[in-house]
Design a protein around this motif. Structure first.
Motif, PDB file in Angstrom:
ATOM      1  N   ASN A  96       0.838  -1.190   0.000  1.00 55.61           N
ATOM      2  CA  ASN A  96       0.000   0.000   0.000  1.00 55.61           C
ATOM      3  C   ASN A  96       0.871   1.236   0.000  1.00 55.61           C
ATOM      4  O   ASN A  96       2.054   1.189   0.276  1.00 55.61           O
ATOM      5  N   CYS A  97       0.249   2.347  -0.329  1.00 59.00           N
ATOM      6  CA  CYS A  97       0.925   3.635  -0.414  1.00 59.00           C
ATOM      7  C   CYS A  97       0.372   4.528   0.691  1.00 59.00           C
ATOM      8  O   CYS A  97      -0.760   4.346   1.139  1.00 59.00           O
ATOM      9  N   SER A  98       1.134   5.521   1.072  1.00 62.73           N
ATOM     10  CA  SER A  98       0.692   6.447   2.115  1.00 62.73           C
ATOM     11  C   SER A  98      -0.544   7.244   1.705  1.00 62.73           C
ATOM     12  O   SER A  98      -1.264   7.747   2.560  1.00 62.73           O
ATOM     13  N   CYS A  99      -0.849   7.326   0.400  1.00 62.43           N
ATOM     14  CA  CYS A  99      -2.038   8.055  -0.053  1.00 62.43           C
ATOM     15  C   CYS A  99      -3.314   7.226   0.074  1.00 62.43           C
ATOM     16  O   CYS A  99      -4.408   7.722  -0.195  1.00 62.43           O
ATOM     17  N   GLY A 100      -3.175   5.965   0.475  1.00 64.21           N
ATOM     18  CA  GLY A 100      -4.339   5.094   0.627  1.00 64.21           C
ATOM     19  C   GLY A 100      -4.510   4.097  -0.505  1.00 64.21           C
ATOM     20  O   GLY A 100      -5.351   3.211  -0.417  1.00 64.21           O
ATOM     21  N   ALA A 101      -3.724   4.236  -1.557  1.00 62.83           N
ATOM     22  CA  ALA A 101      -3.796   3.273  -2.664  1.00 62.83           C
ATOM     23  C   ALA A 101      -3.220   1.931  -2.210  1.00 62.83           C
ATOM     24  O   ALA A 101      -2.351   1.876  -1.337  1.00 62.83           O
ATOM     25  N   VAL A 102      -3.728   0.860  -2.788  1.00 59.58           N
ATOM     26  CA  VAL A 102      -3.170  -0.477  -2.594  1.00 59.58           C
ATOM     27  C   VAL A 102      -2.742  -0.987  -3.958  1.00 59.58           C
ATOM     28  O   VAL A 102      -3.229  -0.519  -4.986  1.00 59.58           O
ATOM     29  N   TYR A 103      -1.815  -1.937  -3.970  1.00 62.52           N
ATOM     30  CA  TYR A 103      -1.358  -2.491  -5.238  1.00 62.52           C
ATOM     31  C   TYR A 103      -1.013  -3.954  -5.090  1.00 62.52           C
ATOM     32  O   TYR A 103      -0.704  -4.435  -3.996  1.00 62.52           O
ATOM     33  N   VAL A 104      -1.123  -4.665  -6.203  1.00 62.33           N
ATOM     34  CA  VAL A 104      -0.697  -6.056  -6.272  1.00 62.33           C
ATOM     35  C   VAL A 104       0.200  -6.211  -7.490  1.00 62.33           C
ATOM     36  O   VAL A 104       0.123  -5.425  -8.444  1.00 62.33           O
ATOM     37  N   TYR A 105       1.033  -7.224  -7.432  1.00 65.74           N
ATOM     38  CA  TYR A 105       1.998  -7.487  -8.493  1.00 65.74           C
ATOM     39  C   TYR A 105       1.785  -8.891  -9.019  1.00 65.74           C
ATOM     40  O   TYR A 105       1.742  -9.849  -8.255  1.00 65.74           O
ATOM     41  N   ASP A 106       1.626  -8.996 -10.326  1.00 67.02           N
ATOM     42  CA  ASP A 106       1.553 -10.295 -11.001  1.00 67.02           C
ATOM     43  C   ASP A 106       2.847 -10.467 -11.782  1.00 67.02           C
ATOM     44  O   ASP A 106       3.042  -9.857 -12.830  1.00 67.02           O
ATOM     45  N   ARG A 107       3.726 -11.265 -11.248  1.00 65.76           N
ATOM     46  CA  ARG A 107       5.056 -11.489 -11.808  1.00 65.76           C
ATOM     47  C   ARG A 107       5.020 -12.062 -13.223  1.00 65.76           C
ATOM     48  O   ARG A 107       5.876 -11.770 -14.036  1.00 65.76           O
ATOM     49  N   THR A 108       4.011 -12.855 -13.541  1.00 69.71           N
ATOM     50  CA  THR A 108       3.959 -13.524 -14.844  1.00 69.71           C
ATOM     51  C   THR A 108       3.113 -12.783 -15.874  1.00 69.71           C
ATOM     52  O   THR A 108       3.289 -12.970 -17.057  1.00 69.71           O
ATOM     53  N   GLY A 109       2.165 -11.992 -15.412  1.00 74.57           N
ATOM     54  CA  GLY A 109       1.240 -11.340 -16.330  1.00 74.57           C
ATOM     55  C   GLY A 109       0.119 -12.258 -16.785  1.00 74.57           C
ATOM     56  O   GLY A 109      -0.770 -11.853 -17.514  1.00 74.57           O
ATOM     57  N   HIS A 110       0.133 -13.502 -16.328  1.00 70.63           N
ATOM     58  CA  HIS A 110      -0.889 -14.483 -16.719  1.00 70.63           C
ATOM     59  C   HIS A 110      -2.087 -14.497 -15.772  1.00 70.63           C
ATOM     60  O   HIS A 110      -3.100 -15.109 -16.072  1.00 70.63           O
ATOM     61  N   ASN A 111      -1.962 -13.865 -14.616  1.00 76.85           N
ATOM     62  CA  ASN A 111      -3.011 -13.946 -13.596  1.00 76.85           C
ATOM     63  C   ASN A 111      -3.578 -12.579 -13.228  1.00 76.85           C
ATOM     64  O   ASN A 111      -3.863 -12.314 -12.066  1.00 76.85           O
TER      65      ASN A 111
END
Length: 116
Positions: free
Chosen positions: A37-52
């Motif tokens: 998450n970011c201090s602005c309130g955003a959350v993020y996820v990472y898909d290492r393969t780009g397939h999911n």
């Protein structure tokens, strides 16, 4: 020094703050989400393969709603939250500002920020 963090090239697309390296987060239901998450309130996820990326979308909704799936599925994109899908260049450690390509999978991040 981490490739993320204070001197990071990677910055939140909503507020331009440096983001931390994605970490493994265990959800309420036991699945592992790679994100943060970011201090602005955003959350993020990472898909290492780009397939999911579909699974990543569910994961980012889960993070944003703090595991409340009823809340997650009741929210409307554009109305309740803003969503950005960005490609990730693993060699340069930079985001592409274009949406993740559906034709050729590549690593990607999904950022979500709830509207106030």
């Amino acid at each position: 020094m981490s490739r993320y963090g204070e001197d990071s090239i990677l910055r939140c697309p909503f507020c331009d703050s440096s983001i931390e390296e994605p970490k493994e987060i265990q959800s309420r239901f036991g699945n592992i989400i790679t994100g943060g998450n970011c201090s602005c309130g955003a959350v993020y996820v990472y898909d290492r393969t780009g397939h999911n990326m579909g699974e990543a979308y569910v994961d980012v909704l889960t993070l944003a709603s703090e595991g409340d799936l009823d809340k997650a599925w009741s929210m409307t994109p554009g109305e309740d939250y803003d969503l950005l899908e960005l490609t990730y260049n693993t060699r340069r450690h930079t985001f592409g500002r274009e949406a993740v390509s559906r034709g050729r999978p590549s690593p990607g991040f999904i950022f979500l920020r709830l509207k106030k």
